[in-house]
Motif scaffolding. Structure first.
Motif, mmCIF file in Angstrom:
data_model
loop_
_atom_site.group_PDB
_atom_site.id
_atom_site.type_symbol
_atom_site.label_atom_id
_atom_site.label_comp_id
_atom_site.label_asym_id
_atom_site.label_seq_id
_atom_site.Cartn_x
_atom_site.Cartn_y
_atom_site.Cartn_z
ATOM 1 N N LEU A 145 -3.378 0.045 -6.461
ATOM 2 C CA LEU A 145 -4.338 1.149 -6.492
ATOM 3 C C LEU A 145 -3.705 2.398 -7.108
ATOM 4 N N ALA A 146 -2.410 2.566 -6.817
ATOM 5 C CA ALA A 146 -1.730 3.734 -7.367
ATOM 6 C C ALA A 146 -1.546 3.618 -8.876
ATOM 7 N N SER A 174 -0.661 -3.220 -0.823
ATOM 8 C CA SER A 174 -1.974 -3.087 -1.474
ATOM 9 C C SER A 174 -2.142 -1.721 -2.133
ATOM 10 N N ALA A 175 -1.349 -0.730 -1.666
ATOM 11 C CA ALA A 175 -1.474 0.610 -2.245
ATOM 12 C C ALA A 175 -0.877 0.675 -3.652
ATOM 13 N N LEU A 176 0.029 -0.252 -3.919
ATOM 14 C CA LEU A 176 0.714 -0.196 -5.217
ATOM 15 C C LEU A 176 -0.231 -0.396 -6.400
ATOM 16 N N THR A 195 0.934 -4.555 4.802
ATOM 17 C CA THR A 195 2.014 -3.721 4.282
ATOM 18 C C THR A 195 1.426 -2.773 3.240
ATOM 19 N N PRO A 196 2.185 -1.755 2.865
ATOM 20 C CA PRO A 196 1.666 -0.827 1.845
ATOM 21 C C PRO A 196 1.592 -1.466 0.459
#
Lengths: 200, 113
Positions: free
Chosen positions: B75-76, B71-73, B68-69
């Protein structure tokens, strides 16, 4: 995900025969398996009721205590930790006994000559002599009411819940040797007293 | 020590089937209505079978994180990397600067005539 875990832990569908299967049911009920909780109830309700009944004045009071004990036990299964020599039934009846003690201490004394109507025993198997059962029940309750509170607890746990002497000792704080002595003494007097109405 | 007549007498204390059924309904209702905490439920799951359920929970958490996205959280949330300007490396041929404290050797001025 949680439902999937609960389904993974589903207990056996048939009636368990040994303590291992009861432990499996306990684990399943602990993670929210209602079917396992129902099975645990069905397996133990009779023993719990037999323990609670001599400490309650009426059937209704015994039902309330049994209900509260089961609700407490099934809702707090995480408090039960299986140990060698300490079965689930021992933990459960100890909880029920504590509740019955509290109720008894609140002043609701056991009435030895409670009106045990035939309706209360109407669920007995057909063909059985209901009157004899009523008489036996009355005599047993009267005989138990005459015992000291400690002896009554020991006798009820040993004969009613069918616990071992060691388990009764753990539940009551009386030594196992004393439990055996009390039960031997009570067994002689109870059987003598119960034979009277049974033979009549 | 367990005499049959005593066992039979204790059996008379058992609830009738009707009572048992009514009790079961009440106990089930109480069981369903028990207060539940999500953390406690998870704790019970792990207590029940620590290794198996722990492995399942870890695997599920990893799948959730990777697929799911999610992991992007994190990093953002990290601050963007600023371009770092590095100093030009000094030439080895260039003489090292003199220390400031050293006395300056200057040629003596020509005498005035």
């Amino acid at each position: 995900m949680f439902i999937a875990f609960a389904a993974l832990d589903a207990g056996p569908p048939e009636a368990p025969a040994d303590d291992g299967e009861v432990e499996q049911l306990v684990r399943a009920a602990r993670v929210g398996n209602a079917q396992a909780a129902r099975r645990l109830y069905a397996l133990h309700v009779q023993r719990v009721f037999r323990v609670v009944r001599p400490f309650c004045a009426t059937e209704a009071a015994a039902e309330d205590v049994t209900q509260d004990a089961f609700a407490d036990a099934l809702g707090n299964l995480s408090r039960y930790s299986p140990r060698p020599g300490a079965r689930f039934v021992g933990w459960l009846v100890t909880l029920a006994l504590n509740r019955a003690r509290k109720q008894h201490a609140r002043g609701q004394r056991t009435e030895a000559h409670e009106a045990s109507t035939l309706e209360q025993l109407a669920g007995a198997a057909e063909g059985e002599a209901l009157e004899e059962r009523v008489l036996l029940k009355r005599t047993l309750l009267a005989a138990l009411a005459e015992l000291s509170p400690r002896d009554r607890e020991v006798v009820t746990l040993y004969f009613g819940a069918e616990l071992s002497a060691a388990e009764v000792a753990t539940a009551t704080g009386v030594s196992a040797a004393n439990v055996r002595k009390i039960c031997e003494r009570a067994s002689a007097s109870l059987s003598q007293r119960l034979r009277g109405p049974a033979a009549a | 020590m367990r005499e049959p007549i005593i066992e039979r007498a204790f059996e008379t204390l058992e609830p009738s089937p009707n009572t048992r059924a009514a009790l079961q309904a009440r106990v089930e209702a109480a069981y369903e209505a028990r207060p539940r905490s999500l953390w406690l439920e998870w704790l019970n799951v792990l207590r029940g079978r620590p290794l198996v359920n722990g492995a399942w929970a870890t695997a599920a958490a990893l799948v959730l994180f990777v697929a799911t996205p999610l992991s992007a959280l994190p990093l953002a949330l990290l601050p963007p990397r600023a371009a770092q300007v590095q100093a030009r490396p000094s030439s080895p041929l260039k003489p090292a600067p003199r220390p400031l404290s050293a006395p300056r050797r200057t040629a003596p001025l020509p005498a005035r005539r």
